[in-house]
Design an enzyme around this catalytic site. Structure first.
Site, PDB file in Angstrom:
ATOM      1  N   HIS A  47       0.748  -1.228   0.082  1.00 28.76           N
ATOM      2  CA  HIS A  47       0.021  -0.034  -0.027  1.00 28.76           C
ATOM      3  C   HIS A  47       0.727   0.976  -0.121  1.00 28.76           C
ATOM      4  CE1 HIS A  47      -3.921   1.967   0.475  1.00 28.76           C
ATOM      5  NE2 HIS A  47      -3.436   2.581   1.399  1.00 28.76           N
ATOM      6  N   LYS A  89      -6.723  13.803  -6.989  1.00 26.55           N
ATOM      7  CA  LYS A  89      -6.408  12.482  -6.957  1.00 26.55           C
ATOM      8  C   LYS A  89      -7.568  11.626  -6.639  1.00 26.55           C
ATOM      9  CE  LYS A  89      -3.025   9.806  -4.090  1.00 26.55           C
ATOM     10  NZ  LYS A  89      -2.026   9.840  -2.973  1.00 26.55           N
ATOM     11  N   HIS A  93     -10.217   2.979  -0.429  1.00 23.82           N
ATOM     12  CA  HIS A  93     -10.240   2.505   0.776  1.00 23.82           C
ATOM     13  C   HIS A  93     -11.059   1.105   1.112  1.00 23.82           C
ATOM     14  CE1 HIS A  93      -9.718   4.398   5.051  1.00 23.82           C
ATOM     15  NE2 HIS A  93      -8.545   4.313   4.555  1.00 23.82           N
ATOM     16  N   ASP A 115      -5.436  14.956   1.013  1.00 19.27           N
ATOM     17  CA  ASP A 115      -4.045  14.787   0.032  1.00 19.27           C
ATOM     18  C   ASP A 115      -4.495  16.275  -0.764  1.00 19.27           C
ATOM     19  OD1 ASP A 115      -2.934  12.550   0.400  1.00 19.27           O
ATOM     20  OD2 ASP A 115      -4.410  11.260  -0.635  1.00 19.27           O
ATOM     21  N   GLU A 310      -3.330   5.131  12.537  1.00 22.51           N
ATOM     22  CA  GLU A 310      -3.733   5.904  11.359  1.00 22.51           C
ATOM     23  C   GLU A 310      -4.951   6.878  11.833  1.00 22.51           C
ATOM     24  OE1 GLU A 310      -4.390   3.516   8.005  1.00 22.51           O
ATOM     25  OE2 GLU A 310      -2.220   2.715   8.206  1.00 22.51           O
ATOM     26  N   GLN A 312      -7.236  10.019  12.298  1.00 22.18           N
ATOM     27  CA  GLN A 312      -7.563  10.807  11.121  1.00 22.18           C
ATOM     28  C   GLN A 312      -7.280  12.319  11.453  1.00 22.18           C
ATOM     29  OE1 GLN A 312      -8.864   9.378   7.630  1.00 22.18           O
ATOM     30  NE2 GLN A 312      -7.227   8.314   9.088  1.00 22.18           N
TER      31      GLN A 312
END
Length: 719
Positions: A47, A89, A93, A115, A310, A312
């Site tokens: 990933h 982009k 998920h 992003d 991770e 957010q």
């Protein structure tokens, strides 16, 4: 808390093969600590490292006069004139959304928005491309409802319009749905922010929400197949908060305008690890982190957990030290955390300290750009057997099979849960082809679409890859936009199987040929592999997101057919039924080859349509379901019937490429016909719009009866 012993089982659980672990031992000359094992696991998984696809991704065309920044940054940047740029982009998920559909999909939207705004852009549009298993599968209804709710709840609360996308159903996704999220934003072309760290001794600053234990190991989980232990992976799914993300957006844009930012990177996959390593590696610098300074929302977090969380709504930044007070004040104002957690160092080191104890000390460059890269064995997909014995069908029954299927039924059930009008710049909302958003304060607009036909890619990866790009091109052309550039989201099964790797290679070759021929370079993207459950892979699904420019909204082809308009097909019809929607939905068949894509014809026919847009009342491309489905959708959207003079199953339902259906006033037909003859473009009048019935192939039905089926089939299928 002491580190566990690094047993072969623990190493394997981190997604590292024995030879990869041996490579780690060779790099650092000793056994790694538990935190170092986690860092290598995160940075070297598929990933984050693209280790199976990097070789082939390098072959894609990524440059052009319109490209300001291609792949390698958080998102691609494309010039739209007047000193402005569009940044966009698409990213997957998939695994998180199958495990926990609401949060998996919501955080997919949150991640792709970050992003975009980490580059300095304000998001103006979102899309999503969703693939689910069969409607009668026990998990499908739960997944559809959860994913759509998750996408809607995050995007709506954040305040970005969702303007397009696609939804499909196929048994290959029963054990592994796909959630591909797209975002685009606007920025001044001379005010783009990059992730390249520079300067020694510069403060590394943590921004945004606090770090928790959610999503620990998420990147590694995303690079593994599913099996019967899937429920154990639920803690690896992140939890999102769109209101925090909205504050983070405003704080970041304010910070960027202050001039304090040297480089900035969002914390996505592998969290603090990946963001710090990428910034340092791109700038040729080392990074030291002091983890006791990381804002934490849970007690007693270990270095391993903080490095791999991770959580957010977080960013990492390298800051001009003299502007620390000003930067901190901005984040305090927006009620967000601002903490100096380390600094840039001259040595090639990734040095992680926690309360003074060294938890990791690794050569930083070996974590990112020196990750393993594989030239995996692959076999070409065998040529499909020719299609045989396709029976003639009653045209209306064939149409009913399509519009009554959830893959081709009206998708209002989905997109009406999304806010498509927030920001008040959406000109063309979902449901009618490409979405179109005004560039605020200018006469310009941007068009957005996403496309792929996975059946084609499985039968013929090369032609299927070309077709995904060609259909995206046609969708932009059909609203009057000039196609600018693309982003790809390559969803495949296990690349360690040569036949799956062959699908990936073939599709990339096809995509590369098409984006070159159609002047739509790939400027960003994502690869999602290991989409398998119990050894069963998904259909190869290389989603193409594409962006086009209207220099003036007056150029948009946005109308609907009117009573008495003529139905005209631009492009040649040969009646290709291989891998068609009709075969799949009416007969349960997936045989024959994908349609051939003549890129020269695509370019010629698209250019002809653009040049003669003033003669057209409405336009759509012909794709799945051929002329029959396109004519019905165009007519039904206008509340009109349609009568097609065409007969024969192949002519009505064939899926030949490089074709458009346009509505033309009778008074404009002569001019259009003469222009087509001059341009060498095939043109055929195939019927008339109007009345209250749908007539094709000698059969007919009332429009309202077909419309009821079309508009109710999706909700009926997913309960």
């Amino acid at each position: 808390m002491s580190d566990p012993d690094l047993t072969p089982e623990l190493i394997a659980a981190h997604g590292l093969k024995p030879d990869e672990y041996d490579r780690i031992l060779g790099i650092i000359g000793r056994e790694p600590t538990f935190t170092e094992l986690g860092i290598f696991s995160a940075m070297w998984n598929e990933h984050c490292s693209y280790k199976s696809s990097k070789k082939w991704l390098r072959t894609l065309p990524t440059t052009g006069p319109q490209v300001i920044c291609g792949p390698g940054e958080n998102a691609g940047v494309v010039d739209i004139g007047d000193g402005q740029a569009v940044i966009f982009k698409m990213e997957s998920h998939n695994h998180p959304s199958y495990i926990e559909p609401h949060q998996g999909a919501a955080t997919g939207v949150g991640g792709i928005l970050r992003d975009v705004f980490t580059m300095g852009a304000r998001p103006i549009a979102a899309m999503n491309a969703l693939s689910f298993g069969m409607p009668d599968h026990p998990k499908t209804s739960h997944l559809v409802k959860g994913v759509v709710e998750g996408v809607g709840s995050y995007g709506n609360a954040f305040g970005v319009p969702t303007v397009g996308g696609e939804v499909r159903f196929h048994r290959s996704y029963n054990g592994n749905c796909l959630v591909n999220a797209f975002a685009a934003g606007l920025a001044d072309a001379d005010k783009i922010f990059y992730s390249v760290a520079s300067g020694v001794g510069m403060p590394v600053v943590y921004l945004g929400a606090k770090t928790g234990r959610d999503g620990v190991g998420g990147a590694t989980m995303a690079s593994a197949e599913f099996d019967d232990t899937i429920e154990e992976k639920r803690p690896t799914v992140q939890v999102g908060d769109p209101f925090t993300e909205k504050r983070l957006l405003e704080a970041c844009l304010e910070l960027m305008s202050s001039g304090a930012v040297i480089s900035i990177q969002d914390m996505g996959a592998a969290g603090l690890t990946c963001s710090a390593v990428e910034m340092g590696d791109k700038g040729g610098l080392g990074i030291r982190l002091d983890l006791e300074n990381v804002p934490q929302r849970e007690p007693n977090m270990t270095a391993y957990e903080m490095m791999l969380s991770e959580s957010q709504e977080r960013m990492l930044m390298v800051l001009k030290p003299e502007m620390e007070d000003e930067a901190r004040a901005i984040f305090v104002k927006w009620d967000l955390d601002f903490a100096i957690v380390g600094e840039t160092i001259p040595e090639d080191r990734f040095l992680i300290l926690h309360n003074g104890a060294v938890k990791a000390d690794l050569p930083l460059s070996k974590l990112s750009s020196s990750a393993p890269e594989y030239d995996r064995p692959w076999v070409e997909t065998p040529a499909a057997a020719p299609l045989t014995d396709v029976p003639e069908v009653d045209a209306i029954e064939g149409l009913r099979a399509l519009i009554g299927s959830p893959s081709y039924a009206h998708k209002a059930w989905v997109y009406e849960q999304y806010d498509s009008m927030v920001m008040a710049d959406t000109i063309r909302a979902p449901g009618l082809g490409a979405g179109v958003v005004r560039v605020h304060g200018t006469p310009k607009a941007l068009a957005f679409t996403s496309d792929v036909t996975p059946r084609y890619v499985k039968a013929n990866p090369f032609e299927g890859g070309k077709q995904a790009v060609a259909e995206a091109y046609r969708n932009l052309i059909a609203v009057g936009a000039l196609p600018l550039a693309t982003t790809d989201n390559l969803n495949f099964g296990n690349p360690e199987k040569p036949e799956i790797m062959g699908q990936l290679v073939g599709a990339i070759k096809g995509i590369g040929e098409a984006v070159a021929a159609l002047d739509m370079p790939i400027v960003s993207g994502n690869v999602s592999l290991y989409n398998e459950t119990d050894g069963q892979g998904i259909l190869p699904t290389p989603t193409i997101g594409a962006v086009g420019l209207l220099t003036n909204t007056d150029e948009m082809i946005a109308g609907l057919p009117s009573e008495g308009d003529l139905a005209v097909v631009i492009g040649a019809t040969e009646g290709h039924l291989g891998q068609s929607a009709l075969l799949a939905e009416m007969f349960g068949r997936e045989d024959g080859d994908a349609p051939r894509v003549d890129l020269a014809a695509e370019k010629r026919n698209g250019g002809f349509l653009q040049a003669n847009r003033k003669l057209l009342s409405a336009a759509t491309d012909l794709a799945d379901g051929g002329l029959a489905l396109a004519a019905f959708e165009m007519a039904e959207g206008a509340g009109l019937g349609v009568a097609l003079d065409v007969t024969g199953t192949a002519a009505l339902f064939g899926e030949d490429q490089a074709r458009y259906l346009v509505a033309v006033a009778p008074s404009a037909l002569t001019a259009l016909t003469e222009a087509a003859a001059t341009a060498g473009v095939p043109l055929a009048q195939v019927g008339t719009f109007g009345g209250t019935s749908v007539r094709m192939g000698g059969a007919s039905a009332a429009l309202n009866e077909l419309s009821q089926l079309y508009r109710g089939a999706f909700a009926a299928a997913v309960g």
